[in-house]
Design an enzyme around this catalytic site. Sequence first.
Site, PDB file in Angstrom:
ATOM      1  N   HIS A 107      -3.748  90.011  46.375  1.00 58.62           N
ATOM      2  CA  HIS A 107      -5.064  90.660  46.210  1.00 58.62           C
ATOM      3  C   HIS A 107      -5.383  91.547  47.412  1.00 58.62           C
ATOM      4  O   HIS A 107      -5.239  92.764  47.335  1.00 58.62           O
ATOM      5  CB  HIS A 107      -6.121  89.573  46.013  1.00 58.62           C
ATOM      6  CG  HIS A 107      -7.495  90.083  45.736  1.00 58.62           C
ATOM      7  ND1 HIS A 107      -8.545  89.280  45.358  1.00 58.62           N
ATOM      8  CD2 HIS A 107      -8.005  91.341  45.788  1.00 58.62           C
ATOM      9  CE1 HIS A 107      -9.629  90.029  45.184  1.00 58.62           C
ATOM     10  NE2 HIS A 107      -9.335  91.269  45.444  1.00 58.62           N
ATOM     11  N   HIS A 160     -15.020  92.277  52.233  1.00 58.33           N
ATOM     12  CA  HIS A 160     -13.784  92.324  51.439  1.00 58.33           C
ATOM     13  C   HIS A 160     -13.468  93.800  51.183  1.00 58.33           C
ATOM     14  O   HIS A 160     -14.347  94.570  50.800  1.00 58.33           O
ATOM     15  CB  HIS A 160     -13.958  91.599  50.113  1.00 58.33           C
ATOM     16  CG  HIS A 160     -12.832  91.838  49.148  1.00 58.33           C
ATOM     17  ND1 HIS A 160     -11.506  91.631  49.478  1.00 58.33           N
ATOM     18  CD2 HIS A 160     -12.825  92.261  47.856  1.00 58.33           C
ATOM     19  CE1 HIS A 160     -10.755  91.899  48.433  1.00 58.33           C
ATOM     20  NE2 HIS A 160     -11.515  92.317  47.452  1.00 58.33           N
TER      21      HIS A 160
HETATM   22  O1  LIG Z   1     -11.638  92.797  44.618  1.00 59.21           O
HETATM   23  C1  LIG Z   1     -12.232  93.501  43.819  1.00 59.21           C
HETATM   24  C2  LIG Z   1     -11.642  93.756  42.492  1.00 59.21           C
HETATM   25  O2  LIG Z   1     -10.349  93.183  42.456  1.00 59.21           O
HETATM   26  C3  LIG Z   1     -13.546  94.087  44.213  1.00 59.21           C
HETATM   27  O3  LIG Z   1     -13.532  94.337  45.628  1.00 59.21           O
HETATM   28  C4  LIG Z   1     -13.866  95.390  43.553  1.00 59.21           C
HETATM   29  O4  LIG Z   1     -12.962  96.347  43.927  1.00 59.21           O
HETATM   30  C5  LIG Z   1     -15.288  95.787  43.957  1.00 59.21           C
HETATM   31  O5  LIG Z   1     -16.096  95.047  43.173  1.00 59.21           O
HETATM   32  P1  LIG Z   1     -17.688  95.142  43.318  1.00 59.21           P
HETATM   33  O6  LIG Z   1     -18.063  94.635  44.676  1.00 59.21           O
HETATM   34  O7  LIG Z   1     -18.086  96.596  43.142  1.00 59.21           O
HETATM   35  O8  LIG Z   1     -18.184  94.259  42.193  1.00 59.21           O
END
Ligand SMILES: O=C(CO)[C@@H](O)[C@H](O)COP(=O)(O)O
Length: 233
Positions: free
Chosen positions: A170, A96
Amino acid sequence: MKLKELREQVCEANLELDRRKIVVHTWGNVSGIDREKGYIVIKPSGVSYDKLTPDKLVVVNLADGKVIEGDLNPSTDTKTHLVLYRAFPTIGGVTHTHSAYAVAWAQARKEIPCFGTTHADYCHGAVPLTQPLTAEEVAADYEGNTGEAIVRRLGNENPLAKPMVLVAGHGPFTWGKNAPDSVLNAVFLEEIARIATTTVMLAPNAGPVEEYVSEYHYQRKHGPGAWYGQKKG
Ligand SMILES: O=C(CO)[C@@H](O)[C@H](O)COP(=O)(O)O
């Protein structure tokens, strides 16, 4: 694969996000799975990439999401990763990111049509967009329901033939046969999104490339009928 090796592979895959400049700050996360042992290894939450080492990754039980090993909290997106592994038994890695062009298409609530062969080589058909979550879904379990929205949107598609999705409002999630492969698909998605942005600027009414061109290119790269889940052959 031994846990030590999986930790090293997943750590390297996370660092590749940073090297490829498709993440900013600590945004984004990569995981890998050992299906025989029933766990995933995922980036710890909020840890900057320059401080990331294999021993800091977190081992999470696939079945119940409980932490098996790790002093840090697993990524905030862990539940989304888990839903995808449970729904797509052929995948071995999930990524992601908040890469800029892919996030722009997700925020514009637009799927990315297959405008040309660059896209067709890596994704069969359009890059899909999920339906927005309801207020109840967000309140109940945002991360888990984000995963469910992705699974619903993929439907009966072979996930390895359509290894990428835009979560409405998102950003991108991608997957692959292992963690490095899921990162490559994240890199491909960002480039596909970048090229598509310029395409629609040059030709606002541009349509998808002919299906037979798209199918030829995908089959040339992945084998006859690959997107229906058949083996190369
Ligand atoms: O999508 C998200 C937040 O919207 C995440 O991708 C954060 O940006 C990173 O989170 P961690 O993996 O550090 O908890």
